[in-house]
Design a protein around this motif. Structure first.
Motif, mmCIF file in Angstrom:
data_model
loop_
_atom_site.group_PDB
_atom_site.id
_atom_site.type_symbol
_atom_site.label_atom_id
_atom_site.label_comp_id
_atom_site.label_asym_id
_atom_site.label_seq_id
_atom_site.Cartn_x
_atom_site.Cartn_y
_atom_site.Cartn_z
ATOM 1 N N UNK A 131 -82.268 2.491 3.075
ATOM 2 C CA UNK A 131 -82.709 2.179 5.185
ATOM 3 C C UNK A 131 -83.927 0.900 6.025
ATOM 4 N N UNK A 132 -82.599 0.257 6.791
ATOM 5 C CA UNK A 132 -83.268 -0.366 7.041
ATOM 6 C C UNK A 132 -82.668 -1.785 6.901
ATOM 7 N N UNK A 133 -81.400 -1.534 6.176
ATOM 8 C CA UNK A 133 -80.943 -3.115 4.747
ATOM 9 C C UNK A 133 -79.756 -2.887 5.160
ATOM 10 N N UNK A 134 -78.850 -3.830 4.929
ATOM 11 C CA UNK A 134 -77.530 -4.397 5.941
ATOM 12 C C UNK A 134 -76.860 -3.963 4.589
ATOM 13 N N UNK A 135 -75.536 -3.159 5.210
ATOM 14 C CA UNK A 135 -74.744 -1.518 3.726
ATOM 15 C C UNK A 135 -73.342 -2.425 3.882
ATOM 16 N N UNK A 136 -72.656 -2.057 2.903
ATOM 17 C CA UNK A 136 -71.338 -1.642 3.659
ATOM 18 C C UNK A 136 -71.190 -0.287 2.636
ATOM 19 N N UNK A 137 -70.408 0.328 3.411
ATOM 20 C CA UNK A 137 -70.208 1.894 3.084
ATOM 21 C C UNK A 137 -68.698 1.659 3.157
ATOM 22 N N UNK A 138 -68.518 2.522 1.846
ATOM 23 C CA UNK A 138 -66.774 3.566 2.410
ATOM 24 C C UNK A 138 -66.953 4.526 2.101
ATOM 25 N N UNK A 174 -54.505 8.089 -6.409
ATOM 26 C CA UNK A 174 -54.003 7.216 -5.881
ATOM 27 C C UNK A 174 -54.403 6.812 -4.359
ATOM 28 N N UNK A 175 -53.671 8.317 -3.639
ATOM 29 C CA UNK A 175 -53.972 8.574 -2.551
ATOM 30 C C UNK A 175 -55.563 8.323 -1.729
ATOM 31 N N UNK A 176 -56.507 9.183 -2.609
ATOM 32 C CA UNK A 176 -58.185 9.160 -2.497
ATOM 33 C C UNK A 176 -58.096 7.152 -2.240
ATOM 34 N N UNK A 177 -58.044 6.745 -3.070
ATOM 35 C CA UNK A 177 -58.751 5.508 -3.144
ATOM 36 C C UNK A 177 -57.710 4.707 -2.071
ATOM 37 N N UNK A 178 -56.630 5.498 -1.828
ATOM 38 C CA UNK A 178 -56.281 4.072 -0.749
ATOM 39 C C UNK A 178 -56.420 4.167 0.179
ATOM 40 N N UNK A 179 -56.430 5.853 1.402
ATOM 41 C CA UNK A 179 -57.151 6.133 2.010
ATOM 42 C C UNK A 179 -58.553 5.811 2.911
ATOM 43 N N UNK A 180 -59.214 5.190 1.296
ATOM 44 C CA UNK A 180 -60.356 5.246 1.828
ATOM 45 C C UNK A 180 -60.929 3.822 2.777
ATOM 46 N N UNK A 181 -61.578 3.599 3.501
ATOM 47 C CA UNK A 181 -62.033 2.280 4.456
ATOM 48 C C UNK A 181 -63.470 1.647 4.302
ATOM 49 N N UNK A 182 -63.764 1.065 5.195
ATOM 50 C CA UNK A 182 -64.948 0.379 4.796
ATOM 51 C C UNK A 182 -65.675 0.031 5.820
ATOM 52 N N UNK A 183 -66.593 -0.415 6.293
ATOM 53 C CA UNK A 183 -67.880 -0.332 7.481
ATOM 54 C C UNK A 183 -69.412 -1.125 6.715
#
Length: 88
Positions: A64-71, A17-26
């Protein structure tokens, strides 16, 4: 037997649970993929440099060169990428 399985499941939930809860997204455009890092530039010209391992680098290369969401995880000021997803 059932008690062992339920106890094991409870331990896995507590540890996972702590690993999943602390992930952010950009979200942004993947601009650069290096040996150890990737660079993502957001909509307001904010860039984020993330550390990657060899598996994540291979996963990031097609975006590369495309729009992405990164966790990613913030490990004491060092951002480590976990997963890349395409953004329409």
């Amino acid at each position: 037997m059932w008690e062992r399985c339920s106890a094991l499941a409870a331990v896995l939930m507590i540890l996972g649970a702590p690993c999943l809860c602390s992930a952010d997204e950009f979200a942004g455009k993947l601009e650069r993929v290096d040996r150890e890092t990737v660079t993502v530039r957001g909509g307001n010209n904010q860039s984020l440099i993330l550390r990657v391992d060899s598996d994540n680098r291979i996963q990031a290369a097609p975006f590369l060169g495309k729009s992405v969401a990164v966790d990613f995880l913030n490990e004491q000021g060092v951002f480590r990428a976990l997963r890349f997803r395409s953004v329409p």
